[in-house]
Design an enzyme around this catalytic site. Sequence first.
Site, mmCIF file in Angstrom:
data_model
loop_
_atom_site.group_PDB
_atom_site.id
_atom_site.type_symbol
_atom_site.label_atom_id
_atom_site.label_comp_id
_atom_site.label_asym_id
_atom_site.label_seq_id
_atom_site.Cartn_x
_atom_site.Cartn_y
_atom_site.Cartn_z
ATOM 1 N N HIS A 1 -3.265 -1.535 55.620
ATOM 2 C CA HIS A 1 -3.844 -1.890 54.320
ATOM 3 C C HIS A 1 -2.910 -2.885 53.625
ATOM 4 C CE1 HIS A 1 -5.416 -1.616 50.273
ATOM 5 N NE2 HIS A 1 -6.502 -1.081 50.787
ATOM 6 N N GLU B 1 -1.966 -3.138 50.731
ATOM 7 C CA GLU B 1 -0.987 -2.544 49.808
ATOM 8 C C GLU B 1 0.244 -2.055 50.571
ATOM 9 O OE1 GLU B 1 -3.753 0.076 47.861
ATOM 10 O OE2 GLU B 1 -4.715 -1.668 46.965
ATOM 11 N N ASN C 1 -11.355 5.023 50.574
ATOM 12 C CA ASN C 1 -9.896 5.068 50.499
ATOM 13 C C ASN C 1 -9.530 5.498 49.084
ATOM 14 O OD1 ASN C 1 -7.162 4.586 50.410
ATOM 15 N ND2 ASN C 1 -7.317 2.354 50.647
ATOM 16 N N SER D 1 -13.962 -4.625 46.506
ATOM 17 C CA SER D 1 -14.880 -4.505 45.370
ATOM 18 C C SER D 1 -16.330 -4.256 45.782
ATOM 19 C CB SER D 1 -14.762 -5.741 44.470
ATOM 20 O OG SER D 1 -13.442 -5.853 43.952
HETATM 21 C C1 PEP Z 1 -9.444 -0.952 49.305
HETATM 22 O O1 PEP Z 1 -8.482 -0.530 48.698
HETATM 23 O O2 PEP Z 1 -9.436 -0.902 50.551
HETATM 24 C C2 PEP Z 1 -10.551 -1.509 48.556
HETATM 25 C C3 PEP Z 1 -11.443 -2.191 49.223
HETATM 26 O O3 PEP Z 1 -10.575 -1.292 47.190
HETATM 27 P P1 PEP Z 1 -11.745 -1.702 46.151
HETATM 28 O O4 PEP Z 1 -13.050 -1.232 46.757
HETATM 29 O O5 PEP Z 1 -11.407 -0.991 44.900
HETATM 30 O O6 PEP Z 1 -11.706 -3.184 46.028
#
Ligand code: PEP
Length: 256
Positions: free
Chosen positions: A97, A99, A9, A214
């Site tokens: 998501h 966000e 993503n 992460s």
């Molecule tokens: C994400 O935005 O779906 C995500 C998992 O981000 P990150 O891997 O940076 O935690």
Amino acid sequence: MRHPVVMGNWKLNGSKEMVSGLIKGLDAALNGVEGVDVAIAPPVMFLDLAQQLLSKADSKIILGAQNVDLHNSGAFTGDISPEMLKEFGASHIIIGHSERREYHHESDAFVAEKFAFLKENGLTPVLCIGESEAQNEAGETVAVCARQLDAVINTQGVEALNGAIIAYEPIWAIGTGKAATADDAQRIHAAIRAHIAAKSEDVAKNVVIQYGGSVKPENAAAYFAQPDIDGALVGGAALDAESFAAIAKAAAEAKK
Ligand code: PEP
């Protein structure tokens, strides 16, 4: 047997130059890697460029997107339809998501409508679910995930999950470096699968459940060693070709 899927993503990141470099680097780094589906979701502005680059390289990388509207045309300023995504070769579409749930106030019901509309249009929903830090501390993780899933199951039937992808993403782990332990993630994935199995064992057995939050090359293998973790949805580490390819390779290796 479930086929692992690792998806990047890219969020609101990129430029023509960056997209071009990242796709070329990723395609080269994935050369010869079998046994994992690798997908990328660049910003829609770059789908055309991404599609051209992938097709020129005869790449196996799957193209996706980060959002979709509930209509295929009409007076909906700023929105992007499933038909448009399809025209540019995007098949795997992230919805729900955290966000978007947070910054755009997308409710469970609204996300479920997007899920239905994607399926109606022959696209693959990548349905993100997951709890906040406070919900996690209150022991509400499984209940929150079940509620988010039920918005789809109770309106479209459990079979709607066939062919879709679920991404379990604890919100407190997204972009924070505070990843869930592999054991904790496995426990939640097993609970999510059990929730689906209560309606249909067959659907539960076949649905891909990714972990997201992460994921890095250093911790990826530990997640993929878990029986109910079928891949990953990756944010930050997906912006680096070597890191993202290393995560995809770890999935391919673990799920042989
Ligand atoms: C994400 O935005 O779906 C995500 C998992 O981000 P990150 O891997 O940076 O935690």
